[in-house]
Design a protein around this motif. Structure first.
Motif, mmCIF file in Angstrom:
data_model
loop_
_atom_site.group_PDB
_atom_site.id
_atom_site.type_symbol
_atom_site.label_atom_id
_atom_site.label_comp_id
_atom_site.label_asym_id
_atom_site.label_seq_id
_atom_site.Cartn_x
_atom_site.Cartn_y
_atom_site.Cartn_z
ATOM 1 N N ARG A 5 49.986 61.465 50.819
ATOM 2 C CA ARG A 5 50.705 61.053 51.607
ATOM 3 C C ARG A 5 51.883 61.640 51.734
ATOM 4 O O ARG A 5 52.658 61.808 52.819
ATOM 5 C CB ARG A 5 50.802 59.352 51.120
ATOM 6 N N VAL A 6 52.602 62.206 50.463
ATOM 7 C CA VAL A 6 53.779 62.655 50.608
ATOM 8 C C VAL A 6 53.677 64.233 51.460
ATOM 9 O O VAL A 6 54.459 64.626 52.305
ATOM 10 C CB VAL A 6 54.059 63.335 49.039
ATOM 11 N N ALA A 7 52.479 64.868 51.426
ATOM 12 C CA ALA A 7 52.306 65.925 52.128
ATOM 13 C C ALA A 7 52.161 65.876 53.563
ATOM 14 O O ALA A 7 52.851 66.527 54.405
ATOM 15 C CB ALA A 7 51.117 66.598 51.702
ATOM 16 N N GLU A 8 51.546 64.722 53.988
ATOM 17 C CA GLU A 8 51.477 64.172 55.273
ATOM 18 C C GLU A 8 52.950 63.953 55.969
ATOM 19 O O GLU A 8 53.224 64.414 56.958
ATOM 20 C CB GLU A 8 50.648 63.208 55.484
ATOM 21 N N SER A 9 53.509 63.211 55.143
ATOM 22 C CA SER A 9 54.893 62.866 55.834
ATOM 23 C C SER A 9 55.824 63.842 55.721
ATOM 24 O O SER A 9 56.525 64.310 56.686
ATOM 25 C CB SER A 9 55.534 62.024 54.635
ATOM 26 N N ARG A 10 55.752 64.939 54.653
ATOM 27 C CA ARG A 10 56.643 66.192 54.895
ATOM 28 C C ARG A 10 56.169 67.123 56.053
ATOM 29 O O ARG A 10 56.883 67.795 56.777
ATOM 30 C CB ARG A 10 56.483 67.080 53.493
ATOM 31 N N ARG A 36 58.939 58.991 60.089
ATOM 32 C CA ARG A 36 58.455 59.368 58.870
ATOM 33 C C ARG A 36 57.583 58.394 58.212
ATOM 34 O O ARG A 36 57.703 57.385 58.345
ATOM 35 C CB ARG A 36 59.838 59.438 58.121
ATOM 36 N N LEU A 37 56.469 58.962 57.748
ATOM 37 C CA LEU A 37 55.545 58.127 56.786
ATOM 38 C C LEU A 37 56.262 58.064 55.422
ATOM 39 O O LEU A 37 56.315 58.930 54.714
ATOM 40 C CB LEU A 37 54.184 59.000 56.705
ATOM 41 N N LEU A 38 56.517 56.776 55.145
ATOM 42 C CA LEU A 38 56.866 56.440 53.921
ATOM 43 C C LEU A 38 55.916 56.308 52.649
ATOM 44 O O LEU A 38 54.801 56.294 52.782
ATOM 45 C CB LEU A 38 57.508 55.125 53.717
ATOM 46 N N PRO A 39 56.254 56.815 51.510
ATOM 47 C CA PRO A 39 55.335 56.911 50.392
ATOM 48 C C PRO A 39 54.978 55.504 49.837
ATOM 49 O O PRO A 39 54.502 55.515 48.773
ATOM 50 C CB PRO A 39 56.296 57.535 49.201
ATOM 51 N N TRP A 40 54.611 54.638 50.675
ATOM 52 C CA TRP A 40 54.291 53.236 49.932
ATOM 53 C C TRP A 40 53.422 52.531 51.095
ATOM 54 O O TRP A 40 53.799 52.778 52.263
ATOM 55 C CB TRP A 40 55.408 52.199 49.400
ATOM 56 N N LEU A 41 52.622 51.407 50.765
ATOM 57 C CA LEU A 41 51.946 50.720 52.086
ATOM 58 C C LEU A 41 52.771 49.456 52.085
ATOM 59 O O LEU A 41 53.522 48.917 51.218
ATOM 60 C CB LEU A 41 50.679 50.645 51.566
ATOM 61 N N SER A 42 52.431 48.764 53.165
ATOM 62 C CA SER A 42 52.846 47.370 53.389
ATOM 63 C C SER A 42 51.964 46.509 52.538
ATOM 64 O O SER A 42 51.149 46.806 52.018
ATOM 65 C CB SER A 42 52.740 46.872 54.929
#
Length: 106
Positions: free
Chosen positions: A83-88, A8-14
């Motif tokens: 980023r939300v769209a990619e994660s979903r 899962r791609l999270l909605p924040w960056l490191s």
């Protein structure tokens, strides 16, 4: 790798500005819930910024600084929404394994 689910791609960056990922689970863990809440908040903020931007852009005498600020905020919100769209999208479409044939028989 049968049964492997995409990370899962999270909605924040490191802290280094790199994407963060979460190993798949049942979605009930703390980080999953935090990510869900963050995505919802990001999309809500995006809607608010969009509404505000329409007002600025509809006014032909909006100051350049206001238009620039609006563009910066819209860019930030668009990045969050993508980023939300990619994660979903990663979670919505099952990955196929290299040995699996497509339905077309190729």
């Amino acid at each position: 790798m049968e049964g492997f689910t995409a990370l899962r791609l999270l909605p924040w960056l490191s802290a280094e500005g790199k994407p963060c990922f979460l190993a798949p689970g049942d979605g009930s863990g703390f980080v999953s819930r935090l990510a869900d809440e963050t995505e919802a908040r990001q999309l809500t903020v995006g809607l608010d910024v969009l509404r505000s931007a329409r007002g600025v852009l509809d006014d032909p005498v909006s100051p350049n600084a206001e238009v620039r600020y609006t563009a910066i905020r819209l860019t930030e919100c668009l990045a969050d929404a993508l980023r939300v769209a990619e994660s979903r999208g990663r979670r919505a479409w099952p990955r196929t394994t290299p040995n699996r044939r497509s339905s077309s028989g190729a």
